[in-house]
Structure formats: structure tokens, C-alpha cells
Write a protein that holds these residues in place. Structure first.
Motif, PDB file in Angstrom:
ATOM      1  N   SER A 325     -38.895  61.893   4.260  1.00  0.00           N
ATOM      2  CA  SER A 325     -39.499  62.066   5.592  1.00  0.00           C
ATOM      3  C   SER A 325     -40.999  61.791   5.598  1.00  0.00           C
ATOM      4  N   SER A 326     -41.680  62.018   4.457  1.00  0.00           N
ATOM      5  CA  SER A 326     -43.125  61.779   4.429  1.00  0.00           C
ATOM      6  C   SER A 326     -43.475  60.293   4.615  1.00  0.00           C
ATOM      7  N   LEU A 327     -42.506  59.412   4.433  1.00  0.00           N
ATOM      8  CA  LEU A 327     -42.756  57.980   4.669  1.00  0.00           C
ATOM      9  C   LEU A 327     -43.020  57.695   6.150  1.00  0.00           C
ATOM     10  N   TYR A 328     -42.579  58.629   7.014  1.00  0.00           N
ATOM     11  CA  TYR A 328     -42.570  58.337   8.448  1.00  0.00           C
ATOM     12  C   TYR A 328     -43.464  59.261   9.252  1.00  0.00           C
ATOM     13  N   THR A 329     -44.386  59.925   8.571  1.00  0.00           N
ATOM     14  CA  THR A 329     -45.322  60.807   9.263  1.00  0.00           C
ATOM     15  C   THR A 329     -46.075  60.012  10.327  1.00  0.00           C
ATOM     16  N   GLY A 330     -46.059  60.523  11.544  1.00  0.00           N
ATOM     17  CA  GLY A 330     -46.814  59.862  12.606  1.00  0.00           C
ATOM     18  C   GLY A 330     -46.094  58.688  13.255  1.00  0.00           C
ATOM     19  N   LEU A 331     -44.908  58.376  12.789  1.00  0.00           N
ATOM     20  CA  LEU A 331     -44.170  57.256  13.365  1.00  0.00           C
ATOM     21  C   LEU A 331     -43.170  57.801  14.390  1.00  0.00           C
ATOM     22  N   ASP A 332     -43.132  57.215  15.579  1.00  0.00           N
ATOM     23  CA  ASP A 332     -42.171  57.640  16.601  1.00  0.00           C
ATOM     24  C   ASP A 332     -40.804  57.046  16.258  1.00  0.00           C
ATOM     25  N   LEU A 333     -39.920  57.910  15.767  1.00  0.00           N
ATOM     26  CA  LEU A 333     -38.630  57.415  15.268  1.00  0.00           C
ATOM     27  C   LEU A 333     -37.678  57.021  16.407  1.00  0.00           C
ATOM     28  N   ARG A 334     -38.018  57.428  17.621  1.00  0.00           N
ATOM     29  CA  ARG A 334     -37.223  57.023  18.776  1.00  0.00           C
ATOM     30  C   ARG A 334     -37.552  55.562  19.148  1.00  0.00           C
ATOM     31  N   LYS A 335     -38.818  55.225  19.004  1.00  0.00           N
ATOM     32  CA  LYS A 335     -39.225  53.840  19.265  1.00  0.00           C
ATOM     33  C   LYS A 335     -38.915  52.948  18.070  1.00  0.00           C
ATOM     34  N   ASN A 336     -39.163  53.508  16.892  1.00  0.00           N
ATOM     35  CA  ASN A 336     -38.937  52.728  15.664  1.00  0.00           C
ATOM     36  C   ASN A 336     -37.574  53.084  15.072  1.00  0.00           C
ATOM     37  N   TYR A 337     -36.500  52.731  15.835  1.00  0.00           N
ATOM     38  CA  TYR A 337     -35.142  53.072  15.409  1.00  0.00           C
ATOM     39  C   TYR A 337     -34.644  52.076  14.387  1.00  0.00           C
TER      40      TYR A 337
END
Ligand SMILES: Nc1nc2c(c(=O)[nH]1)N[C@H]1C(S)=C(S)[C@@H](COP(=O)(O)O)O[C@H]1N2
Ligand SMILES: [Mo]
Length: 337
Positions: A325-337
Motif C-alpha cells: 500500500s505504501s507504493l500508492y500513498t497520495g494516489l487516487d485509486l478510484r481515478k488510477n484504477y
């Protein structure tokens, strides 16, 4: 996460099959799957069940493979409460569109693909580009067993014991330059042996392409696999070399790789090109971001049938949140699906 390599301490006593029992059952049933325990465990008793593991006899494996095998391999059909998917299901319910679009097509059509000799090219933003015969490509690395969940974007899943080595080990070896930001992978293109590449299924622009951000590729969970269930990869599972990224939907785990390129721009991937609204570059398993046409909150764990659908809740990052999960800190996972 599911275990990296099997230690008896990872399984409860009742789940572990003594080697002697394994061997006696093996001779009893005429099965011989290296390292595979076939115990009469609750839910797994009976020759009918067991034979689903021991479907086909593996051929004689080459030295580059056998010499690198880990000394211990898993000894239980259940690991940390999850059942290993029977070999039969893992090898007869496949997605490998180069061999057709039905789940049974790869098992039926992939057998004739020549996988030896096999060449892998490393190029792009690397200090040490190269072109390797598969056995030389694998030589520097010790094979490890990794038992991982595999979650397809189509909402089914399996648990597979892979044999492979960390992608990070290869990347360190080839020395990415400061311009390298992504890793791009390419599957073999061989219409003569891959009927899907010559059929009217024109949706896919062959070859199949996948990609990872460099930091994702460096995560210790990402492996290049050359085997499963203690043996070489069957052709339908991506022989002789495939990617396995267990926290992402299955389509990221590209099969039968011939080229690995370090690149500065995010590569366009096969499914993104076909349907960008449905399949993104990241494709992280995420129960709270649905596919436009179905929910991703649940999945069918194979084997699954009408009377035992075996449905379970999908886990964030397929159960590997702690590791990734730390790879995606600050990334909007809804937009970056
Ligand atoms: N080259 C290639 N790789 C591929 C695919 C494919 O069609 N072509 N299908 C992907 C999909 S959608 C999934 S779910 C997994 C399935 O892997 P398995 O058949 O070993 O379970 O492979 C992935 N890798
Ligand atoms: Mo998939």
C-alpha cells in the motif's frame, strides 16, 4: 500474505502431510507431482479429488530448472487457511488469448508452442542490455516458491504455488539508468503456433504488452516465474517465463515473455488500449472500485460450481496491502484504477 516458501510452522499440524504418507499415497494413486502433498484431508479425501492435482506427468525438467529448485517445497493442500487450487483447475481454466478466448482453449492449443530454445531481450534504459538464452537468463538466481492468490479482473481467483525469482533481482543486475521509470514486458509473437494471433479476434494488437512502474517492479512480491506446483510452467500458464504480480488483477501477470524494456514513459498496455474505461494501467485489486460492468467486492475461488460457488470477499490489494500500500500513498485509486 500467503507464505513465501513453506515452513511447517506456517501450517497447522493437521494440514501438513508427512513425506512418507505423501510418498505412499503417491505410489498408491500412481501420481507423481514433485513436492506436492496429497493427503486425505477433510474435503480432500478420495482418489477423485487427488487426481485433480496430479493430472499430467511432468516431463523431465532441464538442469537449469532442477538445479535451482528450493530444497523445501510446500507440503500441504491448505496454507494459512486457504486451499491451494488443484493443479487441474489452474491448468484448465486459463486466460491466454494468444491461444483462444475460451477458458479451455489454452490447455487445448498451447501444447505445441516451442519453448526451448527461448530468447529474452533486455533493452531500453539499462546499463547492461542483453539478449539471453533462457537458461543463461535464469542462471544468476535461486528459485523460490511463492504461494500467492491470483485474482482475475473477471472476479474469479485461485491460489497457486509459483517457482520464480524476484523481478527486483533482475533489475538490479541490468542497472536501470536514471531515465528508467517504468518496465515494459512483451509476450512472444508467433502466429504459426498461437492461433489467437491469426484468428479474427482483431481486438488485440499483438504482441500482448504489460507494464509496471519501476518502484512496483522493485517490490519484493513481484516475481518472474518459471514454474508452478514444483514443476516447469505448463505452456498454458505462460511457459517458459511469466510475470506474477499478486496484488494486481491477473491481466498484469503477462505470460511467455520475450522482451523486458526499461522505459521513461508509461507504456500503453494491451487491455488499456482495448478498453481504457474498464482496464487501467494500475489494475490493483480493489473491492471498493467496481468494474463498470460488475462488482469487484466479491470473487469466486476456483474450483467453483453451481452448487458450491465458493464466493468470498475480495481483499484490498488481494490481501497484500501490508506489503504494497505504501507504493500508492497520495494516489487516487478510484481515478488510477
Ligand atoms: N500474454 C498473455 N498474458 C496473459 C494473458 C493473455 O491473454 N496473454 N491473460 C492474463 C489474464 S487475464 C490472467 S487472469 C492471467 C491468467 O493466468 P493463468 O492462466 O496462469 O491463471 O494471465 C494473464 N497473462
Ligand atoms: Mo484475467
Amino acid at each position: 500474505m500467503l507464505i513465501k516458501f513453506p515452513r511447517t510452522s506456517d501450517c497447522s499440524e493437521s494440514e501438513v502431510t508427512p513425506e512418507s504418507l505423501y510418498l505412499s499415497r503417491r505410489s498408491l494413486l500412481g501420481a507423481s507431482v514433485a513436492g506436492l502433498a496429497i493427503a486425505g484431508l477433510p474435503g480432500w479425501a478420495g482418489a477423485g479429488e487427488v487426481s485433480r492435482y496430479a493430472d499430467a506427468e511432468p516431463g523431465a525438467a532441464p538442469a537449469w530448472f532442477t538445479e535451482k529448485l528450493p530444497a523445501t517445497r510446500w507440503q500441504a493442500v491448505t496454507v494459512q487457511g486457504e486451499a491451494i487450487t488443484p493443479f487441474k483447475d489452474a491448468t484448465h481454466y486459463n486466460n491466454f488469448y494468444e491461444f483462444g478466448t475460451d477458458k479451455g482453449d489454452p490447455a487445448e492449443n498451447a501444447g505445441g508452442l516451442p519453448t526451448s530454445p527461448w530468447t529474452v531481450v533486455i533493452d531500453g534504459e539499462v546499463g547492461k542490455p542483453g539478449r539471453y538464452a533462457l537458461e543463461d537468463f535464469v542462471k544468476p538466481y535461486q528459485l523460490e516458491e511463492r504461494i500467492y492468490r491470483l485474482r482475475c479482473v473477471e472476479a474469479w481467483s485461485m491460489v497457486i504455488p509459483w517457482l520464480g525469482f524476484p523481478l527486483a533481482a533482475l533489475l538490479k543486475e541490468v542497472e536501470p539508468t536514471s531515465k528508467a521509470k517504468y518496465v515494459r514486458f512483451e509476450t512472444l509473437q508467433d502466429p504459426k503456433h498461437m492461433p489467437g494471433q491469426r484468428s479474427g479476434f482483431a481486438l488485440i494488437d499483438w504482441p500482448y504488452v504489460e507494464g509496471l512502474r519501476l518502484d512496483e517492479a522493485m517490490n519484493p512480491l513481484a516475481i518472474l516465474a518459471v514454474g508452478m506446483y514444483g514443476r516447469e510452467l505448463p505452456n498454458q500458464n505462460g511457459a517458459p517465463l511469466r510475470l506474477v504480480v499478486p496484488w494486481k488483477y491477473g491481466f498484469k501477470s503477462i505470460k511467455s515473455i520475450v522482451r523486458i524494456s526499461l522505459v521513461s514513459e508509461q507504456p500503453q498496455t494491451t487491455w488499456q488500449r482495448i478498453a481504457p474505461e474498464e482496464y487501467g494501467f494500475y489494475a490493483n485489486v480493489n473491492p471498493s472500485v467496481d468494474h463498470p460492468r460488475w462488482t469487484q467486492a466479491r470473487e469466486r475461488r476456483l474450483p467453483s460450481g453451481l452448487f458450491s460457488p465458493n464466493v468470498r470477499e475480495t481483499q484490498m490489494f488481494n490481501g497484500y496491502a501490508q506489503e504494497v500500500s505504501s507504493l500508492y500513498t497520495g494516489l487516487d485509486l478510484r481515478k488510477n484504477y
